[in-house]
Design a protein around this motif. Structure first.
Motif, PDB file in Angstrom:
ATOM      1  N   THR A 182       4.546  -9.584 -19.279  1.00 21.30           N
ATOM      2  CA  THR A 182       4.949  -8.229 -19.705  1.00 21.30           C
ATOM      3  C   THR A 182       4.522  -7.171 -18.689  1.00 21.30           C
ATOM      4  O   THR A 182       5.204  -6.163 -18.518  1.00 21.30           O
ATOM      5  CB  THR A 182       4.364  -7.891 -21.087  1.00 21.30           C
ATOM      6  N   VAL A 183       3.372  -7.410 -18.005  1.00 23.72           N
ATOM      7  CA  VAL A 183       2.964  -6.480 -16.940  1.00 23.72           C
ATOM      8  C   VAL A 183       4.001  -6.500 -15.811  1.00 23.72           C
ATOM      9  O   VAL A 183       4.417  -5.448 -15.303  1.00 23.72           O
ATOM     10  CB  VAL A 183       1.568  -6.844 -16.389  1.00 23.72           C
ATOM     11  N   PHE A 184       4.449  -7.716 -15.449  1.00 21.39           N
ATOM     12  CA  PHE A 184       5.475  -7.833 -14.408  1.00 21.39           C
ATOM     13  C   PHE A 184       6.773  -7.166 -14.859  1.00 21.39           C
ATOM     14  O   PHE A 184       7.424  -6.452 -14.094  1.00 21.39           O
ATOM     15  CB  PHE A 184       5.728  -9.311 -14.112  1.00 21.39           C
ATOM     16  N   LEU A 185       7.132  -7.405 -16.124  1.00 27.28           N
ATOM     17  CA  LEU A 185       8.343  -6.798 -16.673  1.00 27.28           C
ATOM     18  C   LEU A 185       8.278  -5.277 -16.593  1.00 27.28           C
ATOM     19  O   LEU A 185       9.232  -4.596 -16.190  1.00 27.28           O
ATOM     20  CB  LEU A 185       8.518  -7.221 -18.136  1.00 27.28           C
ATOM     21  N   CYS A 186       7.119  -4.726 -16.956  1.00 28.61           N
ATOM     22  CA  CYS A 186       6.935  -3.274 -16.946  1.00 28.61           C
ATOM     23  C   CYS A 186       7.029  -2.734 -15.519  1.00 28.61           C
ATOM     24  O   CYS A 186       7.704  -1.723 -15.265  1.00 28.61           O
ATOM     25  CB  CYS A 186       5.592  -2.920 -17.572  1.00 28.61           C
ATOM     26  N   ALA A 187       6.353  -3.403 -14.595  1.00 23.36           N
ATOM     27  CA  ALA A 187       6.353  -2.939 -13.206  1.00 23.36           C
ATOM     28  C   ALA A 187       7.765  -2.988 -12.627  1.00 23.36           C
ATOM     29  O   ALA A 187       8.202  -2.056 -11.934  1.00 23.36           O
ATOM     30  CB  ALA A 187       5.409  -3.810 -12.371  1.00 23.36           C
ATOM     31  N   PHE A 188       8.488  -4.069 -12.927  1.00 25.11           N
ATOM     32  CA  PHE A 188       9.843  -4.209 -12.418  1.00 25.11           C
ATOM     33  C   PHE A 188      10.755  -3.135 -12.993  1.00 25.11           C
ATOM     34  O   PHE A 188      11.580  -2.537 -12.285  1.00 25.11           O
ATOM     35  CB  PHE A 188      10.379  -5.600 -12.761  1.00 25.11           C
ATOM     36  N   ALA A 189      10.594  -2.871 -14.297  1.00 22.71           N
ATOM     37  CA  ALA A 189      11.442  -1.858 -14.949  1.00 22.71           C
ATOM     38  C   ALA A 189      11.183  -0.471 -14.374  1.00 22.71           C
ATOM     39  O   ALA A 189      12.114   0.299 -14.118  1.00 22.71           O
ATOM     40  CB  ALA A 189      11.182  -1.866 -16.462  1.00 22.71           C
ATOM     41  N   MET A 190       9.905  -0.157 -14.172  1.00 24.35           N
ATOM     42  CA  MET A 190       9.557   1.162 -13.617  1.00 24.35           C
ATOM     43  C   MET A 190      10.138   1.310 -12.216  1.00 24.35           C
ATOM     44  O   MET A 190      10.686   2.361 -11.866  1.00 24.35           O
ATOM     45  CB  MET A 190       8.039   1.339 -13.590  1.00 24.35           C
ATOM     46  N   TYR A 191      10.013   0.254 -11.416  1.00 26.98           N
ATOM     47  CA  TYR A 191      10.570   0.300 -10.060  1.00 26.98           C
ATOM     48  C   TYR A 191      12.074   0.493 -10.107  1.00 26.98           C
ATOM     49  O   TYR A 191      12.647   1.286  -9.369  1.00 26.98           O
ATOM     50  CB  TYR A 191      10.231  -0.990  -9.318  1.00 26.98           C
ATOM     51  N   TYR A 192      12.706  -0.226 -11.007  1.00 32.27           N
ATOM     52  CA  TYR A 192      14.157  -0.198 -11.123  1.00 32.27           C
ATOM     53  C   TYR A 192      14.654   1.209 -11.431  1.00 32.27           C
ATOM     54  O   TYR A 192      15.622   1.695 -10.856  1.00 32.27           O
ATOM     55  CB  TYR A 192      14.562  -1.153 -12.244  1.00 32.27           C
ATOM     56  N   PHE A 193      13.982   1.899 -12.323  1.00 28.15           N
ATOM     57  CA  PHE A 193      14.428   3.222 -12.728  1.00 28.15           C
ATOM     58  C   PHE A 193      13.984   4.320 -11.781  1.00 28.15           C
ATOM     59  O   PHE A 193      14.667   5.316 -11.612  1.00 28.15           O
ATOM     60  CB  PHE A 193      13.928   3.541 -14.148  1.00 28.15           C
ATOM     61  N   LEU A 194      12.830   4.128 -11.182  1.00 24.62           N
ATOM     62  CA  LEU A 194      12.346   5.172 -10.280  1.00 24.62           C
ATOM     63  C   LEU A 194      12.979   5.076  -8.904  1.00 24.62           C
ATOM     64  O   LEU A 194      12.875   5.996  -8.106  1.00 24.62           O
ATOM     65  CB  LEU A 194      10.815   5.099 -10.150  1.00 24.62           C
ATOM     66  N   ASN A 195      13.645   3.957  -8.628  1.00 26.21           N
ATOM     67  CA  ASN A 195      14.346   3.816  -7.363  1.00 26.21           C
ATOM     68  C   ASN A 195      15.765   4.335  -7.539  1.00 26.21           C
ATOM     69  O   ASN A 195      16.653   3.630  -8.008  1.00 26.21           O
ATOM     70  CB  ASN A 195      14.361   2.354  -6.933  1.00 26.21           C
ATOM     71  N   THR A 196      15.974   5.586  -7.160  1.00 30.78           N
ATOM     72  CA  THR A 196      17.277   6.203  -7.393  1.00 30.78           C
ATOM     73  C   THR A 196      18.352   5.678  -6.449  1.00 30.78           C
ATOM     74  O   THR A 196      19.497   6.090  -6.525  1.00 30.78           O
ATOM     75  CB  THR A 196      17.193   7.728  -7.229  1.00 30.78           C
ATOM     76  N   GLY A 197      17.969   4.791  -5.548  1.00 29.70           N
ATOM     77  CA  GLY A 197      18.959   4.205  -4.650  1.00 29.70           C
ATOM     78  C   GLY A 197      19.648   2.998  -5.244  1.00 29.70           C
ATOM     79  O   GLY A 197      20.540   2.420  -4.614  1.00 29.70           O
ATOM     80  N   THR A 198      19.267   2.592  -6.462  1.00 26.40           N
ATOM     81  CA  THR A 198      19.910   1.428  -7.072  1.00 26.40           C
ATOM     82  C   THR A 198      21.355   1.746  -7.412  1.00 26.40           C
ATOM     83  O   THR A 198      21.719   2.899  -7.685  1.00 26.40           O
ATOM     84  CB  THR A 198      19.184   0.981  -8.344  1.00 26.40           C
ATOM     85  N   ALA A 199      22.172   0.709  -7.437  1.00 23.43           N
ATOM     86  CA  ALA A 199      23.608   0.903  -7.645  1.00 23.43           C
ATOM     87  C   ALA A 199      23.897   1.555  -8.984  1.00 23.43           C
ATOM     88  O   ALA A 199      24.771   2.422  -9.094  1.00 23.43           O
ATOM     89  CB  ALA A 199      24.326  -0.441  -7.547  1.00 23.43           C
ATOM     90  N   ILE A 200      23.157   1.164 -10.015  1.00 26.92           N
ATOM     91  CA  ILE A 200      23.459   1.685 -11.352  1.00 26.92           C
ATOM     92  C   ILE A 200      23.161   3.183 -11.447  1.00 26.92           C
ATOM     93  O   ILE A 200      23.845   3.929 -12.134  1.00 26.92           O
ATOM     94  CB  ILE A 200      22.668   0.897 -12.434  1.00 26.92           C
ATOM     95  N   VAL A 201      22.129   3.644 -10.737  1.00 28.28           N
ATOM     96  CA  VAL A 201      21.825   5.077 -10.729  1.00 28.28           C
ATOM     97  C   VAL A 201      22.839   5.822  -9.875  1.00 28.28           C
ATOM     98  O   VAL A 201      23.368   6.861 -10.271  1.00 28.28           O
ATOM     99  CB  VAL A 201      20.393   5.326 -10.214  1.00 28.28           C
ATOM    100  N   GLN A 202      23.140   5.269  -8.702  1.00 24.32           N
ATOM    101  CA  GLN A 202      24.078   5.939  -7.813  1.00 24.32           C
ATOM    102  C   GLN A 202      25.467   6.064  -8.425  1.00 24.32           C
ATOM    103  O   GLN A 202      26.188   7.025  -8.168  1.00 24.32           O
ATOM    104  CB  GLN A 202      24.158   5.202  -6.480  1.00 24.32           C
TER     105      GLN A 202
END
Length: 567
Positions: free
Chosen positions: A95-115
Motif C-alpha cells: 500500500t505504501v508503494f501504491l500510494c507513492a505511485f499514485a502521488m507520482y502519477y497525479f503530480l506529474n502533469t506530463g502524463t498523457a492522461i493529464v495532458q
C-alpha cells in the motif's frame, strides 16, 4: 505492560495506521481515476444535472472511506493481531508503494492522461495563458523573453500545494520569478487575487508573463478577462455554454448579446456566466427575495459584473417583458437575464427577443375544446377551438390557427418550419392525441430542441448510435437517406451540421448530404475538421435554440463528443 508488549503494541498500531493511510490515499486516487470519473462521465452522458451527480458521487466517496476502514480492520484483526508478520509487512509495503505511485502519477502533469485534459496555450503580446508548466518550461519561457510566471494554484487544494512548491523551485533555478495569486475553481475569495494580478500587470507595462492554473482552463479564463481590461486586449475564450443550468433551461440570443436563464448556482456564476463574458446581470426577482438579491450583488461584484434589478410581478405581463427586452436591446454589452427558477417569464423573454412578440402567461388558460400542449411561449397544439376558445386564445396573443390533418412527417415538418420562419404565434388544430404527440415532438425540436435536458435523444441509427449532448444538441453518425425523414424531420431537427475530414469524406458524399438536407428543408452547415474548428462549430450552435444534429463519420462520433466536452 513490559517493554516487549509495548513494542508489539506500537508495531501493531504502526502497521495498521500505515496500511489505512496509504491505502486510503493511494487507492483513493486510483478509485477516483478509474471508477468515480468514468461513472461520473456516464451520468453526464445521460444528461444528469451536476447537482444530481454531486449528490450521487458523494456516496461513492463515502463508500471508499467505509471500505478503507473495513479493509484496515480486517488487516489488523486477521493478520497483524495474529502476528502474521511477513504478510503484514508485505501488505503494508504494497500500500505504501501504491500510494507513492499514485502521488507520482497525479503530480506529474506530463502524463498523457493529464495532458489530454489540459487547455491550449494562448500566446499574447504581453500575456500568455496555459496549463501548469513543467520544470523545463521555465528555461524555455525565459529564453522566449518572459519576465515571470503567474500561478493561480491554491495551497488549499491538497494536490496543488506540492505542485506550487515544485514550480517555485523550478522558477528559482531558472531565475524566473513566480508570482502566486491563489484562486479556487469556484466563487470564493478570488477578488483579491484578481486585483493583485491586474495591479502587477498594470505596474509592469514592459514585462511579459505566463499565467496558468492546473489545466489552463476555468480560472485562467477569468484572469483573461481581467487582464484584458488592463492591457486592452480581447483574449479569445473557447467556451460552449450548456443549454441548461441546475435550475432551468438557458437560451442564447446572439442577436442581442443576451443569455436568458435561471438563477445560477455558486459554481455556475463562475463556470457559466463569467466565462460567457457577461458584463451585466439583470435580475427579475421580486424584492421579497432580498436574501437572494443580496447574494447576487456580492457575487456579481466579486466577478466584476454589473448588477441591475428589474423586478417583475408574480403574474408577469407582456408589458413587463417588453420593458426588460427594450432595456436589453438598448445596451451594447452582453447580459445575463434571470428569474429564480420560474420558466414562464424566461420563455416569454426568449420569445420576445427572438420573435419580437410572445404569448401572454398561459397559467390560467382553460379551453372548452379540452387538453392542449404548450410549446414554449410561441405555439399551442390543441383540438378544434370553440368560438369562445378563439377569443381567449386571441387575447393570449395567438395570431393564426392552422388545421393539421396530414399524417405526412414531411408536411408536418414544413408547417412548423414555415411558422418559425414567419415568426407567427400559432394555435395548431389537431384531431386526435396521436397527431398531437407527433406534432409536439416536431415543434419542440424545431423551436427549442427539448424542454428538459434532452434525455430522450438516444437513438440507434443505421450507421451507429447517437450521443445526446445537451438540451438541443445531438452528436451521431451520418444519416442515410431515409433517416432525413424518419429521424431528422420526425424529431424536429432544426439544423444539420456535418463535421467532416477530407481523409474520410469525399466531395461526392458531401454533395449528397447537402442535396438531401435541401430536399427535406433542413438547414445545413458544413464544417471542416481542421485545427481549432470549434470556433466555427460553436458559432453555428449558438445561432439557434432549436435542435442541432452534429453528424460525422461513425468512427469520429466519440472524438467529436469528447472534443466538445473539453470546452
Amino acid at each position: 505492560m513490559d517493554n516487549q508488549q509495548k513494542n508489539y503494541s506500537f508495531l501493531k498500531f504502526f502497521l495498521w495506521f500505515t496500511f489505512l493511510s496509504t491505502l486510503g490515499v493511494g487507492g483513493g486516487i486510483f478509485f477516483l481515476l478509474y471508477v468515480v470519473v468514468p461513472i461520473e462521465q456516464t451520468y453526464e452522458n445521460q444528461n444528469w444535472s451536476q447537482f444530481r451527480i454531486d449528490n450521487v458521487m458523494k456516496y461513492y466517496v463515502i463508500g471508499w472511506v467505509v471500505f478503507g476502514f473495513i479493509a484496515s480492520f480486517v488487516y489488523y484483526f486477521f493478520i497483524v493481531k495474529k502476528r502474521k508478520w511477513k504478510t503484514a509487512w508485505a501488505l503494508a509495503g504494497a500500500t505504501v508503494f501504491l500510494c507513492a505511485f499514485a502521488m507520482y502519477y497525479f503530480l506529474n502533469t506530463g502524463t498523457a492522461i493529464v495532458q489530454a485534459s489540459q487547455g491550449e496555450v494562448e500566446e499574447g503580446e504581453r500575456i500568455t495563458f496555459g496549463p501548469y508548466p513543467e520544470g523545463d518550461d521555465f528555461e524555455r519561457l525565459k529564453e522566449e523573453g518572459y519576465d515571470g510566471v503567474i500561478t493561480l494554484l491554491s495551497p488549499l487544494v491538497p494536490i496543488e500545494n506540492p505542485l506550487l512548491e515544485k514550480e517555485k523551485t523550478s522558477g528559482e533555478k531558472a531565475g524566473m520569478p513566480v508570482h502566486s495569486f491563489p484562486m479556487l475553481p469556484w466563487v470564493g475569495d478570488n477578488t483579491h487575487s484578481i486585483e493583485q494580478i491586474k495591479k502587477l500587470v498594470e505596474e509592469n507595462e514592459d514585462k511579459r508573463y505566463y499565467v496558468h492554473c492546473y489545466l489552463g482552463k476555468h480560472r485562467v479564463d477569468i484572469v483573461k478577462q481581467a487582464v484584458g481590461e488592463v492591457v486592452g486586449d480581447q483574449y479569445e475564450l473557447k467556451f460552449l455554454l450548456p443549454g441548461y443550468m441546475e435550475r432551468g433551461n438557458v437560451y442564447q440570443l446572439p442577436e442581442h448579446s443576451a443569455i436568458v436563464g435561471p438563477f445560477p448556482t455558486d459554481e455556475e456564476w463562475f463556470t457559466r456566466v463569467k466565462r460567457s463574458q457577461v458584463k451585466e446581470s439583470i435580475s427579475l426577482m421580486a424584492p421579497s427575495r432580498s436574501d437572494w438579491l443580496e447574494k447576487e450583488k456580492a457575487q456579481t461584484e466579486e466577478l466584476n459584473i454589473k448588477f441591475t434589478s428589474m423586478p417583475i410581478s408574480e403574474e408577469v405581463t407582456i408589458n413587463e417583458i417588453k420593458k426588460v427586452a427594450n432595456y436589453i436591446k438598448s445596451v451594447e454589452h452582453k447580459v445575463y437575464v434571470h428569474d429564480f427558477i420560474t420558466p414562464t417569464p424566461m420563455e416569454m423573454l426568449e420569445a420576445y427577443l427572438s420573435w419580437d412578440k410572445t404569448l401572454g402567461s398561459l397559467s390560467d388558460l382553460e379551453l372548452e375544446s379540452g387538453a392542449y400542449r404548450q410549446i414554449g411561449q410561441k405555439a399551442i397544439i390543441g383540438y378544434s377551438p370553440t368560438a369562445h376558445d378563439k377569443q381567449v386564445l386571441a387575447s393570449k396573443g395567438i395570431e393564426q390557427f392552422i388545421n393539421v390533418n396530414t399524417p405526412s412527417v414531411n408536411e408536418l415538418y414544413s408547417i412548423i418550419a414555415n411558422t418559425k420562419e414567419q415568426q407567427q404565434l400559432t394555435y395548431f388544430v389537431v384531431n386526435d392525441e396521436g397527431m398531437m404527440n407527433k406534432l409536439e415532438k416536431i415543434a419542440t425540436g424545431i423551436l427549442y430542441g427539448s424542454m428538459d435536458h434532452g434525455e430522450a435523444f438516444n437513438f440507434t441509427l443505421a450507421n451507429g448510435s447517437t450521443i445526446p449532448y445537451d438540451r438541443n444538441i445531438i452528436i451521431g453518425p451520418k444519416l442515410v437517406e431515409e433517416e432525413f425523414q424518419s429521424f431528422a424531420q420526425a424529431n424536429g431537427v432544426a439544423h444539420l451540421i456535418f463535421v467532416y475530414s477530407m481523409s474520410t469524406s469525399d466531395e461526392q458524399q458531401i454533395q449528397k448530404l447537402k442535396e438531401l438536407s435541401a430536399q427535406h428543408d433542413i438547414p445545413f452547415t458544413l464544417i471542416s475538421m481542421q485545427e481549432a474548428y470549434e470556433e466555427e462549430l460553436f458559432a453555428a450552435l449558438e445561432k439557434d435554440n432549436g435542435l442541432h444534429y452534429i453528424m460525422t463519420e461513425v468512427d469520429l462520433v466519440d472524438y467529436v463528443h469528447e472534443y466538445i466536452e473539453d470546452f
